[in-house]
Design a protein around this motif. Structure first.
Motif, PDB file in Angstrom:
ATOM      1  N   ALA A  19      41.182 -70.246 -34.280  1.00 14.93           N
ATOM      2  CA  ALA A  19      41.863 -69.325 -33.358  1.00 14.93           C
ATOM      3  C   ALA A  19      43.284 -69.191 -33.543  1.00 14.93           C
ATOM      4  CB  ALA A  19      41.422 -69.492 -32.078  1.00 14.93           C
ATOM      5  N   THR A  33      38.975 -67.552 -27.969  1.00 16.23           N
ATOM      6  CA  THR A  33      37.864 -68.282 -28.108  1.00 16.23           C
ATOM      7  C   THR A  33      37.382 -69.042 -26.559  1.00 16.23           C
ATOM      8  OG1 THR A  33      36.874 -70.486 -29.064  1.00 16.23           O
ATOM      9  CG2 THR A  33      39.118 -70.577 -28.309  1.00 16.23           C
ATOM     10  N   GLU A  65      34.165 -68.557 -32.300  1.00 20.84           N
ATOM     11  CA  GLU A  65      33.125 -69.273 -31.762  1.00 20.84           C
ATOM     12  C   GLU A  65      32.457 -70.180 -32.626  1.00 20.84           C
ATOM     13  OE1 GLU A  65      33.021 -69.636 -28.445  1.00 20.84           O
ATOM     14  OE2 GLU A  65      34.338 -67.928 -27.925  1.00 20.84           O
TER      15      GLU A  65
END
Length: 318
Positions: A38, A20, A122
């Motif tokens: 993540a 990320t 993201e």
């Protein structure tokens, strides 16, 4: 957690990873959702998680003089990320040359060649590459070419802070600047922290019976509005309830804005030269100039009592 500065620090044998990317200033509750996801995806796939961030802040390179006030020093952000379970942190030196990388070249250079990304996590507004031309749609499209998938996480959390606005670093900076450290606390999930080295000041606090640590704050630090706050002073690993003063010390016609912390009931401390942390819990009152020195002393005693109560109440709930 491994910590790398620059692409050259990444081990040559580094395998696939979940990545990320972002500034993640403050590592607030929205950031925690992205980083946490993540980490979760990495554990599901049995590979490491990597957070990529930048130094200095990209805004300072693209628009010199526009560096935003920082909500957390890089080393503190790293500590917060490590607590979230991140396996590696890559800090990319953000230069004028680096800022000119086209989005596709950024992906190849960072995500593909070096980090060998298998998954990229993201937020919906993530932008990358020269002039922030890349978005999550392009990131996903490039993933089809370079064998990684993209997961978009809604990082927007909201609550009472800021009148119900979505939590963000921008909102947190505004609340800190206004002195609403309780609101900032809600967004960050912890007290806002200011760090720096203790330097010698006028030593008036010591003369008045309230010796303070005069903190020379780190560059670009987000400092709360002038006033008195309850919080904590951490030095040499010891966290102490504190009464914190931010301002110019108008009682003595001061002009320089300072951050000073009195470790409540501790008059035995010698902190000069130490790197310390000051955590802001709650606003107590604004900066004032009193008619007499005795009036100031009387109010300082009340302030200390109030700060003692607030920190004790918080610690009892924690």
């Amino acid at each position: 957690m491994q910590r790398w500065r620059g692409l050259e620090d990444i081990p040559e044998a580094w395998g696939r990873s979940v990545v990320t990317i972002g500034s993640f200033d403050g590592v607030h509750r929205g950031h925690q959702l992205i980083i946490g996801r993540a980490v979760e995806r990495a554990r599901e796939q049995g590979i490491p998680s990597v957070v990529v961030t930048f130094d200095p802040h990209p805004a300072e390179v693209v628009r010199p003089g526009s560096h935003p006030p920082l909500l957390a020093a890089h080393h503190y952000r790293a500590e917060l990320m490590e607590k979230l379970g991140v396996d590696a942190l890559l800090i990319l030196p953000f230069t004028a040359e680096f800022s000119k990388l086209p989005p596709a070249e950024f992906v190849v250079k960072v995500l593909v060649d070096k980090l060998r990304a298998k998954t990229v996590v993201e937020g919906p507004n993530f932008r990358f590459g020269h002039k922030a031309a890349g978005d999550v749609a392009l990131l996903a499209s490039l993933g089809e070419t370079y064998d990684y998938d993209v997961e978009v996480i809604d990082l927007y959390v909201s609550g009472e802070a800021g009148g119900g606005l979505p939590f963000s670093s921008t909102l947190t900076r505004r609340l800190v600047a206004e002195g609403d450290v309780a609101g900032a606390h809600e967004i960050l999930g912890r007290a806002h922290r200011v760090e720096g080295v203790v330097v010698r000041g006028a030593q008036r606090g010591r003369e008045l019976g309230f010796p303070t640590a005069n903190v020379e704050t780190l560059p670009h630090t987000a400092i709360p509005a002038d006033g008195v706050y309850a919080g904590w002073l951490t030095a040499d690993g010891e966290r102490m309830p504190a009464a914190i003063s931010v301002g110019t010390n108008p009682q003595f016609d001061g002009t320089e804005r300072t951050v000073e912390a009195y470790a409540i009931d501790r008059v035995d401390l010698d902190l000069y030269g130490l790197h310390v942390a000051v955590d802001f819990l709650e606003y107590v009152r604004g900066q004032e100039k009193f008619a007499t020195l005795q009036d100031l002393l009387d109010r300082m005693k009340l302030d200390v009592d109030r700060c003692r109560e607030l920190t004790a109440e918080y610690d009892a709930r924690a």
